[in-house]
Design a protein around this motif. Structure first.
Motif, PDB file in Angstrom:
ATOM      1  N   SER A  16      42.218  60.533  32.675  1.00 49.83           N
ATOM      2  CA  SER A  16      43.050  59.928  33.714  1.00 49.83           C
ATOM      3  C   SER A  16      42.132  59.365  34.791  1.00 49.83           C
ATOM      4  O   SER A  16      41.063  59.907  35.066  1.00 49.83           O
ATOM      5  CB  SER A  16      44.046  60.932  34.298  1.00 49.83           C
ATOM      6  OG  SER A  16      43.386  61.919  35.037  1.00 49.83           O
ATOM      7  N   LEU A  17      42.575  58.256  35.355  1.00 55.75           N
ATOM      8  CA  LEU A  17      41.792  57.559  36.371  1.00 55.75           C
ATOM      9  C   LEU A  17      42.651  57.345  37.603  1.00 55.75           C
ATOM     10  O   LEU A  17      43.804  56.944  37.492  1.00 55.75           O
ATOM     11  CB  LEU A  17      41.337  56.187  35.861  1.00 55.75           C
ATOM     12  CG  LEU A  17      40.517  56.166  34.589  1.00 55.75           C
ATOM     13  CD1 LEU A  17      40.378  54.751  34.078  1.00 55.75           C
ATOM     14  CD2 LEU A  17      39.162  56.765  34.845  1.00 55.75           C
ATOM     15  N   ASP A  18      42.079  57.612  38.747  1.00 55.47           N
ATOM     16  CA  ASP A  18      42.742  57.327  40.011  1.00 55.47           C
ATOM     17  C   ASP A  18      41.813  56.397  40.774  1.00 55.47           C
ATOM     18  O   ASP A  18      40.723  56.801  41.181  1.00 55.47           O
ATOM     19  CB  ASP A  18      42.985  58.625  40.789  1.00 55.47           C
ATOM     20  CG  ASP A  18      43.685  58.392  42.115  1.00 55.47           C
ATOM     21  OD1 ASP A  18      44.374  57.361  42.260  1.00 55.47           O
ATOM     22  OD2 ASP A  18      43.535  59.242  43.016  1.00 55.47           O
ATOM     23  N   MET A  19      42.228  55.137  40.929  1.00 52.07           N
ATOM     24  CA  MET A  19      41.376  54.138  41.587  1.00 52.07           C
ATOM     25  C   MET A  19      41.979  53.718  42.916  1.00 52.07           C
ATOM     26  O   MET A  19      43.170  53.453  43.011  1.00 52.07           O
ATOM     27  CB  MET A  19      41.214  52.904  40.696  1.00 52.07           C
ATOM     28  CG  MET A  19      40.441  53.171  39.444  1.00 52.07           C
ATOM     29  SD  MET A  19      40.227  51.708  38.407  1.00 52.07           S
ATOM     30  CE  MET A  19      39.247  50.655  39.448  1.00 52.07           C
ATOM     31  N   LYS A  20      41.118  53.656  43.941  1.00 49.88           N
ATOM     32  CA  LYS A  20      41.522  53.173  45.258  1.00 49.88           C
ATOM     33  C   LYS A  20      40.569  52.062  45.656  1.00 49.88           C
ATOM     34  O   LYS A  20      39.366  52.271  45.743  1.00 49.88           O
ATOM     35  CB  LYS A  20      41.480  54.311  46.270  1.00 49.88           C
ATOM     36  CG  LYS A  20      42.511  55.380  45.979  1.00 49.88           C
ATOM     37  CD  LYS A  20      42.512  56.441  47.047  1.00 49.88           C
ATOM     38  CE  LYS A  20      43.621  57.416  46.790  1.00 49.88           C
ATOM     39  NZ  LYS A  20      43.234  58.651  46.196  1.00 49.88           N
ATOM     40  N   SER A  43      39.149  62.091  35.375  1.00 48.21           N
ATOM     41  CA  SER A  43      39.459  63.453  34.922  1.00 48.21           C
ATOM     42  C   SER A  43      39.624  63.455  33.414  1.00 48.21           C
ATOM     43  O   SER A  43      40.161  62.502  32.846  1.00 48.21           O
ATOM     44  CB  SER A  43      40.759  63.944  35.563  1.00 48.21           C
ATOM     45  OG  SER A  43      40.682  63.907  36.960  1.00 48.21           O
ATOM     46  N   VAL A  67      36.774  55.870  42.522  1.00 44.93           N
ATOM     47  CA  VAL A  67      37.395  56.178  41.231  1.00 44.93           C
ATOM     48  C   VAL A  67      37.226  57.664  40.947  1.00 44.93           C
ATOM     49  O   VAL A  67      36.113  58.188  40.997  1.00 44.93           O
ATOM     50  CB  VAL A  67      36.722  55.379  40.082  1.00 44.93           C
ATOM     51  CG1 VAL A  67      37.419  55.654  38.759  1.00 44.93           C
ATOM     52  CG2 VAL A  67      36.697  53.895  40.386  1.00 44.93           C
ATOM     53  N   LYS A  68      38.328  58.323  40.674  1.00 43.64           N
ATOM     54  CA  LYS A  68      38.315  59.739  40.277  1.00 43.64           C
ATOM     55  C   LYS A  68      38.637  59.781  38.789  1.00 43.64           C
ATOM     56  O   LYS A  68      39.693  59.310  38.367  1.00 43.64           O
ATOM     57  CB  LYS A  68      39.360  60.506  41.083  1.00 43.64           C
ATOM     58  CG  LYS A  68      39.595  61.915  40.630  1.00 43.64           C
ATOM     59  CD  LYS A  68      38.570  62.831  41.216  1.00 43.64           C
ATOM     60  CE  LYS A  68      38.972  64.283  40.930  1.00 43.64           C
ATOM     61  NZ  LYS A  68      37.946  65.197  41.287  1.00 43.64           N
TER      62      LYS A  68
END
Length: 110
Positions: free
Chosen positions: A4-8, A19, A16-17
Protein backbone atom coordinates in the motif's frame (compact mmCIF):
# COMPACT_ATOMS: atom_id res chain seq x y z
CA UNK A 1 1.81 -10.33 -1.22
CA UNK A 2 0.48 -6.81 -1.17
CA UNK A 3 1.65 -3.26 -0.93
CA UNK A 4 0.00 0.00 0.00
CA UNK A 5 1.16 3.50 -0.83
CA UNK A 6 0.19 6.77 0.76
CA UNK A 7 1.43 9.72 -1.31
CA UNK A 8 1.24 13.40 -0.37
CA UNK A 9 2.31 15.97 -2.93
CA UNK A 10 3.39 19.21 -1.25
CA UNK A 11 4.37 21.19 -4.35
CA UNK A 12 8.07 20.33 -4.87
CA UNK A 13 8.20 17.69 -2.10
CA UNK A 14 6.46 14.34 -2.33
CA UNK A 15 6.15 12.20 0.78
CA UNK A 16 5.49 8.51 0.18
CA UNK A 17 4.71 5.93 2.86
CA UNK A 18 5.17 2.37 1.61
CA UNK A 19 3.72 -0.57 3.55
CA UNK A 20 3.89 -4.30 2.87
CA UNK A 21 6.19 -6.29 0.62
CA UNK A 22 8.14 -5.04 -2.38
CA UNK A 23 8.78 -7.97 -4.70
CA UNK A 24 8.34 -9.06 -8.32
CA UNK A 25 4.58 -8.95 -7.88
CA UNK A 26 4.25 -5.51 -6.23
CA UNK A 27 7.29 -3.64 -7.63
CA UNK A 28 5.52 -2.64 -10.88
CA UNK A 29 2.78 -0.93 -8.84
CA UNK A 30 5.40 1.02 -6.86
CA UNK A 31 7.30 1.95 -10.04
CA UNK A 32 4.13 3.17 -11.75
CA UNK A 33 3.05 5.23 -8.74
CA UNK A 34 6.39 7.06 -8.47
CA UNK A 35 7.52 7.37 -12.08
CA UNK A 36 5.60 10.50 -13.08
CA UNK A 37 6.74 12.38 -9.96
CA UNK A 38 10.34 11.34 -10.57
CA UNK A 39 10.23 12.84 -14.04
CA UNK A 40 9.23 16.29 -12.81
CA UNK A 41 12.04 18.83 -12.64
CA UNK A 42 13.49 19.55 -9.20
CA UNK A 43 11.24 17.26 -7.15
CA UNK A 44 12.27 15.92 -3.76
CA UNK A 45 10.83 12.50 -3.03
CA UNK A 46 10.89 11.22 0.55
CA UNK A 47 10.11 7.50 0.79
CA UNK A 48 9.27 6.07 4.22
CA UNK A 49 10.04 2.34 4.26
CA UNK A 50 9.43 1.76 7.98
CA UNK A 51 6.41 -0.47 7.28
CA UNK A 52 8.05 -2.53 4.52
CA UNK A 53 8.31 -6.11 5.77
CA UNK A 54 10.19 -7.58 2.80
CA UNK A 55 12.01 -6.42 -0.32
CA UNK A 56 13.81 -8.41 -3.00
CA UNK A 57 16.09 -7.43 -5.88
CA UNK A 58 13.09 -6.31 -7.94
CA UNK A 59 12.38 -3.68 -5.29
CA UNK A 60 16.01 -2.59 -5.34
CA UNK A 61 15.70 -2.19 -9.09
CA UNK A 62 12.72 0.13 -8.65
CA UNK A 63 14.72 2.37 -6.33
CA UNK A 64 17.78 2.36 -8.60
CA UNK A 65 15.61 3.45 -11.53
CA UNK A 66 13.84 6.03 -9.40
CA UNK A 67 17.18 7.37 -8.13
CA UNK A 68 18.53 7.75 -11.67
CA UNK A 69 15.38 9.43 -12.97
CA UNK A 70 15.12 11.87 -10.04
CA UNK A 71 18.81 12.80 -10.31
CA UNK A 72 18.62 13.33 -14.06
CA UNK A 73 15.76 15.77 -13.42
CA UNK A 74 17.74 17.71 -10.80
CA UNK A 75 15.72 16.33 -7.90
CA UNK A 76 16.52 14.43 -4.72
CA UNK A 77 15.44 11.01 -3.47
CA UNK A 78 15.56 10.22 0.24
CA UNK A 79 14.85 6.78 1.70
CA UNK A 80 14.27 6.55 5.43
CA UNK A 81 12.85 4.29 8.10
CA UNK A 82 14.72 1.24 6.81
CA UNK A 83 14.84 -1.81 9.04
CA UNK A 84 18.26 -3.33 9.71
CA UNK A 85 17.49 -6.00 7.13
CA UNK A 86 16.57 -3.48 4.41
CA UNK A 87 19.57 -1.33 5.25
CA UNK A 88 21.83 -4.37 4.86
CA UNK A 89 20.28 -5.11 1.47
CA UNK A 90 21.20 -1.62 0.25
CA UNK A 91 24.65 -1.81 1.84
CA UNK A 92 25.64 -5.22 0.41
CA UNK A 93 24.79 -4.03 -3.09
CA UNK A 94 26.75 -0.80 -2.64
CA UNK A 95 23.60 1.31 -3.04
CA UNK A 96 23.87 2.49 0.54
CA UNK A 97 26.97 4.45 -0.46
CA UNK A 98 25.39 6.33 -3.37
CA UNK A 99 21.78 6.83 -2.32
CA UNK A 100 20.45 9.18 0.37
CA UNK A 101 19.47 6.71 3.08
CA UNK A 102 18.64 7.68 6.64
CA UNK A 103 17.49 5.09 9.14
CA UNK A 104 15.31 7.45 11.13
CA UNK A 105 13.93 10.60 9.57
CA UNK A 106 13.17 11.96 6.15
CA UNK A 107 15.40 14.38 4.28
CA UNK A 108 14.62 17.31 2.08
CA UNK A 109 12.65 20.41 2.85
CA UNK A 110 8.93 20.37 3.36
Amino acid sequence: MNISLDMKDNNQVIDVKVSGEIDAYTAPQLREALSSSAEEKGKTINVDLSDVTYMDSTGLGVFVGLFKTVNSNEGQLYLYGLSDRLRRLFDITGLGDIMNINSGVKGGAE
